[in-house]
Design an enzyme around this catalytic site. Structure first.
Site, PDB file in Angstrom:
ATOM      1  N   ARG A 193     109.294  72.205  45.764  1.00 37.58           N
ATOM      2  CA  ARG A 193     110.687  72.633  45.856  1.00 37.58           C
ATOM      3  C   ARG A 193     111.093  73.114  44.469  1.00 37.58           C
ATOM      4  O   ARG A 193     110.577  72.653  43.459  1.00 37.58           O
ATOM      5  CB  ARG A 193     111.590  71.486  46.291  1.00 37.58           C
ATOM      6  N   LYS A 196     112.782  64.432  47.438  1.00 36.69           N
ATOM      7  CA  LYS A 196     113.971  63.929  48.117  1.00 36.69           C
ATOM      8  C   LYS A 196     113.865  62.424  48.320  1.00 36.69           C
ATOM      9  O   LYS A 196     112.791  61.899  48.607  1.00 36.69           O
ATOM     10  CB  LYS A 196     114.144  64.626  49.467  1.00 36.69           C
ATOM     11  N   HIS A 255     111.831  79.009  48.070  1.00 37.76           N
ATOM     12  CA  HIS A 255     111.445  78.341  49.311  1.00 37.76           C
ATOM     13  C   HIS A 255     110.511  79.200  50.160  1.00 37.76           C
ATOM     14  O   HIS A 255     109.757  78.682  50.978  1.00 37.76           O
ATOM     15  CB  HIS A 255     112.686  77.948  50.116  1.00 37.76           C
ATOM     16  N   ARG A 258     107.199  78.166  49.078  1.00 37.52           N
ATOM     17  CA  ARG A 258     106.887  76.854  49.657  1.00 37.52           C
ATOM     18  C   ARG A 258     106.448  77.017  51.110  1.00 37.52           C
ATOM     19  O   ARG A 258     105.462  76.423  51.556  1.00 37.52           O
ATOM     20  CB  ARG A 258     108.103  75.942  49.555  1.00 37.52           C
ATOM     21  N   HIS A 282     107.250  65.719  53.264  1.00 37.48           N
ATOM     22  CA  HIS A 282     108.105  65.527  54.436  1.00 37.48           C
ATOM     23  C   HIS A 282     108.029  64.079  54.906  1.00 37.48           C
ATOM     24  O   HIS A 282     106.930  63.527  55.055  1.00 37.48           O
ATOM     25  CB  HIS A 282     107.676  66.442  55.587  1.00 37.48           C
ATOM     26  N   TYR A 335     105.600  74.720  61.081  1.00 35.57           N
ATOM     27  CA  TYR A 335     104.600  75.657  60.559  1.00 35.57           C
ATOM     28  C   TYR A 335     103.498  75.938  61.575  1.00 35.57           C
ATOM     29  O   TYR A 335     102.778  76.927  61.446  1.00 35.57           O
ATOM     30  CB  TYR A 335     104.019  75.120  59.252  1.00 35.57           C
TER      31      TYR A 335
END
Length: 322
Positions: free
Chosen positions: A156, A191, A260, A263, A286, A295
């Site tokens: 990110r 995150k 992004h 990414r 994730h 994806y």
């Protein structure tokens, strides 16, 4: 008679929107169109239909009809909202006892697939210097290292700009991310404060080493940041976004490029090559596999395009063919 009653009710409601809620004429016209469509649907169901007699079942049926006609979820949601407001008004006028739209939800909106570059475009984006730029300038070397790392490790942009030259824990300062050049690995804090380590490709390592060779000439007060702006301070996410966008435009890429996108390209290309969804999940950081599964849709789209182009029985026959 019912048509006149329906029109009188709609006019009364629209007047209240103007006088009480002071909505603009354009907004009120939008409500008018949605309510006239409701009237048309009700009339098609029954010639003597009164909107005051509309049932919950009928509203569900009308929404389904709109969906069957190809109306998108956003538009259906807007119409249901307009209808709900109208029936609330009728209830305030004691014309109905219950709102037939209550409890009815629009169809789920299709979640747009993330944009990903073709592999050739991604490699060109991160490996080439913008036309007219000095490839050996400190800014260009910094850009090259940042772009290569974004695509190489799927970071990110917030994780990228948080990287330090090395791990540090001193005077209340704790590194949010750093690079282990011997292990070819980058460690970042993503995150939720979760730390993960991701491999780095050789091309990114080479670009990083080229940048580090000139980085010391830009360092100002803070010695920690790996990537620096022109003022010698930690580069911001916004600056990375602007530089990458300008770089993509200078190369003439067909789509707007932002961090992004790299990414997404990283995830899509690794999944296409390996098929290992769990590994991609871990590298992206994730928390749930469902976030990574999108994806697989990108991968299927690519496979479908290859199939349509290559399989002799994939294409539909033209009307004139025998």
């Amino acid at each position: 008679m019912s048509n006149a009653v329906n029109q009188a009710s709609i006019d009364g409601y629209l007047d209240s929107l103007i006088s009480q809620r002071q909505l603009s004429p354009l907004t009120v016209d939008g409500y008018r169109r949605d309510l006239l469509e409701l009237t048309a649907l009700a009339t098609a169901s029954s010639q003597d239909a009164s909107l005051a007699d509309t049932t919950h079942f009928q509203i569900r049926k009308f929404a389904a009809q709109l969906h069957a006609k190809g109306l998108n979820a956003r538009s259906i949601a807007r119409k249901l909202s307009a209808w709900r407001g109208f029936f609330n008004w009728l209830s305030e006028q004691n014309a109905i006892t219950a709102n037939p739209v209550d409890g009815i939800k629009p169809p789920k909106r299709n979640k747009p697939l993330p944009k990903a570059l073709a592999a050739d475009d991604a490699v060109r984006l991160v490996s080439e210097t913008s036309p007219g730029k000095n490839a050996d300038s400190a800014t260009q070397l910094c850009n090259h290292a940042m772009f290569e790392l974004l695509y190489s490790s799927g970071l990110r942009v917030s994780e990228l700009v948080g990287l330090d030259v090395r791990y540090a824990r001193e005077d209340r300062y704790v590194s949010a991310g750093w690079i282990d050049f011997d292990a070819h690995e980058v460690t970042v804090t993503g995150k939720g404060g979760k730390t993960r380590s991701v491999p780095i490709g050789q091309a990114a390592i080479d670009a990083l080493n080229a940048w580090l060779a000139v980085r010391s000439s830009l360092v100002r007060l803070d010695p920690h940041p790996l990537f620096l702006g022109e003022r010698g301070t930690r580069v911001s996410a916004r600056v990375v976004q602007l530089r990458l966008k300008a770089h993509g435009q200078a190369l003439g890429l067909p789509t707007g490029v932002h961090p992004h996108v790299l990414r997404h390209s990283f995830a899509s290309h690794v999944l296409q090559s390996s098929g290992d969804l769990r590994a991609v999940q871990e590298m992206l950081g994730h928390a749930s596999i469902s976030a990574t599964q999108i994806y697989t849709s990108l991968d299927f789209q690519r496979l479908a395009q290859v199939y349509d182009a290559a399989h002799p029985r994939a294409k539909k026959k033209s009307p004139t063919s025998s």
